[in-house]
Every structure is written in C-alpha cells, then in structure tokens.
Design a protein around this motif. Structure first.
Motif, PDB file in Angstrom:
ATOM      1  N   GLY A  50      -9.263  11.305  12.102  1.00  0.00           N
ATOM      2  CA  GLY A  50     -10.106  11.072  10.921  1.00  0.00           C
ATOM      3  C   GLY A  50      -9.443  10.147   9.912  1.00  0.00           C
ATOM      4  N   GLU A  51      -8.160  10.380   9.674  1.00  0.00           N
ATOM      5  CA  GLU A  51      -7.420   9.509   8.747  1.00  0.00           C
ATOM      6  C   GLU A  51      -7.346   8.085   9.287  1.00  0.00           C
ATOM      7  N   THR A  52      -7.142   7.966  10.584  1.00  0.00           N
ATOM      8  CA  THR A  52      -7.034   6.643  11.195  1.00  0.00           C
ATOM      9  C   THR A  52      -8.347   5.886  11.086  1.00  0.00           C
ATOM     10  N   LEU A  53      -9.452   6.567  11.381  1.00  0.00           N
ATOM     11  CA  LEU A  53     -10.756   5.911  11.263  1.00  0.00           C
ATOM     12  C   LEU A  53     -11.081   5.575   9.811  1.00  0.00           C
ATOM     13  N   GLY A  54     -10.655   6.414   8.881  1.00  0.00           N
ATOM     14  CA  GLY A  54     -10.857   6.122   7.458  1.00  0.00           C
ATOM     15  C   GLY A  54     -10.078   4.893   7.025  1.00  0.00           C
ATOM     16  N   ALA A  55      -8.824   4.811   7.462  1.00  0.00           N
ATOM     17  CA  ALA A  55      -8.011   3.639   7.132  1.00  0.00           C
ATOM     18  C   ALA A  55      -8.592   2.376   7.765  1.00  0.00           C
ATOM     19  N   TYR A  56      -9.048   2.507   9.004  1.00  0.00           N
ATOM     20  CA  TYR A  56      -9.664   1.357   9.687  1.00  0.00           C
ATOM     21  C   TYR A  56     -10.906   0.899   8.931  1.00  0.00           C
ATOM     22  N   SER A  57     -11.761   1.846   8.541  1.00  0.00           N
ATOM     23  CA  SER A  57     -12.981   1.490   7.817  1.00  0.00           C
ATOM     24  C   SER A  57     -12.667   0.858   6.465  1.00  0.00           C
ATOM     25  N   ALA A  58     -11.668   1.391   5.772  1.00  0.00           N
ATOM     26  CA  ALA A  58     -11.282   0.831   4.479  1.00  0.00           C
ATOM     27  C   ALA A  58     -10.753  -0.595   4.634  1.00  0.00           C
ATOM     28  N   LEU A  59      -9.938  -0.811   5.653  1.00  0.00           N
ATOM     29  CA  LEU A  59      -9.412  -2.163   5.877  1.00  0.00           C
ATOM     30  C   LEU A  59     -10.507  -3.136   6.267  1.00  0.00           C
ATOM     31  N   MET A  60     -11.472  -2.689   7.046  1.00  0.00           N
ATOM     32  CA  MET A  60     -12.591  -3.566   7.407  1.00  0.00           C
ATOM     33  C   MET A  60     -13.426  -3.921   6.181  1.00  0.00           C
ATOM     34  N   ALA A  61     -13.649  -2.955   5.292  1.00  0.00           N
ATOM     35  CA  ALA A  61     -14.393  -3.231   4.063  1.00  0.00           C
ATOM     36  C   ALA A  61     -13.621  -4.193   3.163  1.00  0.00           C
ATOM     37  N   PHE A  62     -12.312  -3.987   3.049  1.00  0.00           N
ATOM     38  CA  PHE A  62     -11.474  -4.887   2.254  1.00  0.00           C
ATOM     39  C   PHE A  62     -11.497  -6.295   2.838  1.00  0.00           C
TER      40      PHE A  62
END
Length: 72
Positions: A50-62
C-alpha cells in the motif's frame, strides 16, 4: 527564393508525420500507464504494498504537474 522553396519542401514530410508521432506517443503512454502499476504491485513486498503504490501514485502526480509546467 530557391532556398525558401527548398525549406518549405523539407517541412512538408515532417508535418505529415506529426499525427503518426502523436499516435505512437499515445499508444506508448497507454501501455506504460497500465503496466507500471501492475509491475509496482508485483515487485513490492506484501507488507508495504500500500505504501509503495501510494508513493508511486504521488510521484506520477508530481511528474504530471511538472510536465505541465515544463511542457506548457
């Protein structure tokens, strides 16, 4: 005058290939955006998935925001 005509003729093939280039970019983006989430899910340990997917999603949005600023 001849140089101007030659320059115009050199641009014509380029303008005809622009839709093809955009189509390739679109297909590539579709493949990348669908597969990367799956790859991240498969590579992340179950305990922090979950943390990994959250970080991935945040980086994609950034990256999308940064791309909009740079690309215009």
């Amino acid at each position: 005058m001849l140089a101007l005509v030659a320059a115009m003729l050199a641009v014509v093939p380029l303008t005809r290939s622009i839709p093809v280039v955009f189509a390739v970019i679109g297909v590539t983006w579709a493949v990348v955006s669908v597969t990367t989430g799956t790859i991240v899910t498969q590579l992340a340990p179950a305990s922090i998935r979950g943390e990994t997917l959250g970080a991935y999603s945040a980086l994609m949005a950034f990256a999308g925001g940064l791309d909009s600023i740079i690309g215009g």
